[in-house]
Design an enzyme around this catalytic site. Structure first.
Site, mmCIF file in Angstrom:
data_model
loop_
_atom_site.group_PDB
_atom_site.id
_atom_site.type_symbol
_atom_site.label_atom_id
_atom_site.label_comp_id
_atom_site.label_asym_id
_atom_site.label_seq_id
_atom_site.Cartn_x
_atom_site.Cartn_y
_atom_site.Cartn_z
ATOM 1 N N PRO A 147 93.270 -31.175 37.466
ATOM 2 C CA PRO A 147 92.028 -30.887 38.203
ATOM 3 C C PRO A 147 92.017 -29.452 38.744
ATOM 4 C CG PRO A 147 92.986 -32.975 38.897
ATOM 5 C CD PRO A 147 94.002 -32.300 38.033
ATOM 6 N N GLU A 148 90.875 -28.796 38.596
ATOM 7 C CA GLU A 148 90.699 -27.438 39.113
ATOM 8 C C GLU A 148 89.582 -27.471 40.161
ATOM 9 O OE1 GLU A 148 90.372 -24.565 35.902
ATOM 10 O OE2 GLU A 148 91.590 -25.800 34.582
ATOM 11 N N ARG B 170 101.851 -39.556 37.535
ATOM 12 C CA ARG B 170 102.970 -38.629 37.356
ATOM 13 C C ARG B 170 103.599 -38.181 38.676
ATOM 14 N NH1 ARG B 170 101.081 -34.509 32.727
ATOM 15 N NH2 ARG B 170 103.273 -33.930 32.853
#
Ligand SMILES: [Zn+2]
Length: 278
Positions: free
Chosen positions: A2-3, A112
């Site tokens: 995500p940015e 993760r």
């Protein structure tokens, strides 16, 4: 990963649905997501506190509490923040559950577990979150002006792509949007920043703003291999508007003459058209 547009979409969801609510209690599963402090600090800091606002700087979500502390959430590679009715079935890898007073729950989910949830005292931000203190301008949340941007570009002999990725220079741009911004500005990713004339500088400045705002309007980008979703679990659609990212081998839709090439620049996969990007 995500940015800025994806994190901004999550922020807007939190502002609409969670701000103003009190957190009654908190459960923490995997301790790795609270590694910056501890399980006890997150539980003590959040239990009984009301979330007063939903802010963002770069890729960091910042939620001030009525206690004076703030919650920081970073999604990193695969984190998700979800909001659901109390008792809803939770996805695998739900590591933090916040039970809200209105019979809803906020979940931090992260397969993760590179993501993080931290409660911190803003007066100790330099100690707890030193990277926040040294962060560059956020081109959406803050004034992103042409003049200081031009002065910065003129002063550095660095390639444009790694410069856009440097969170100390501009906060929030990652690999996808750096490629899309440079394509729209018609600039090669390896072009040296100080070589830009004033027209190219203006194009780059405009592209940063327009690509990010269009991506926010589209709810961000959800890629086939990534798990990004908004607060309600819906994916974004800006991936359909990507012109270069993950389009290696395709004809350039901007100029119609070049082919999208993939290269590695500064250790990051980089996509561009060698015909219309100079
Ligand atoms: Zn092209």
């Amino acid at each position: 990963m995500p940015e800025l547009p994806e994190v901004e979409t999550v922020r807007r969801g939190l502002a609409d649905r969670v701000v103003g609510r009190r957190v009654e209690r908190v459960e923490v599963g995997r301790e790795r997501v609270v590694r910056r402090t501890s399980r006890e600090e997150l539980i003590d800091g959040l239990s009984g506190a009301t979330i007063m606002a939903a802010n963002r700087r770069g890729k960091y979500l910042l939620l001030p509490l009525d206690s004076g502390d703030e919650v920081m959430i970073h999604l990193r590679m695969s984190g998700q923040v979800l909001h659901a009715a109390a008792g809803s079935a939770r996805p695998a890898h739900t590591h933090v559950v916040m039970y809200l007073e209105d019979d809803t729950e906020v979940w931090f989910v992260d397969p993760r577990t590179f993501g993080e949830v931290v409660v911190f005292d803003p007066e100790r931000v330099g100690e707890v979150l030193p990277e926040l203190a040294g962060m560059g301008v956020d081109p959406v949340a803050e004034q992103f002006e042409l003049r200081p941007f031009r002065a910065m570009l003129r002063s550095v002999r660095r390639a444009l792509k790694p410069l856009l990725l440097d969170q100390h220079v501009i906060a929030g741009i990652g690999n996808i949007y750096a490629d899309e911004i440079l394509h729209r500005a018609r600039l090669r990713p390896d072009r040296v920043a100080s070589s830009l004339d004033s027209r190219a500088t203006r194009r780059l400045h405009e592209s940063v703003g327009s690509v990010l705002s269009e991506a926010i309007d589209a709810g961000g980008s959800t890629l086939s291999d990534a798990q990004y979703v908004d607060l309600m679990g819906a994916g974004g659609s800006f991936q359909n508007d990507h012109r270069v990212y993950a389009r290696a081998g395709e004809r350039c839709v901007s100029c119609g003459r070049g082919w999208i090439r993939r290269t590695v620049l500064g250790g990051r996969s980089t996509h561009f058209c060698s015909v219309c990007q100079r």
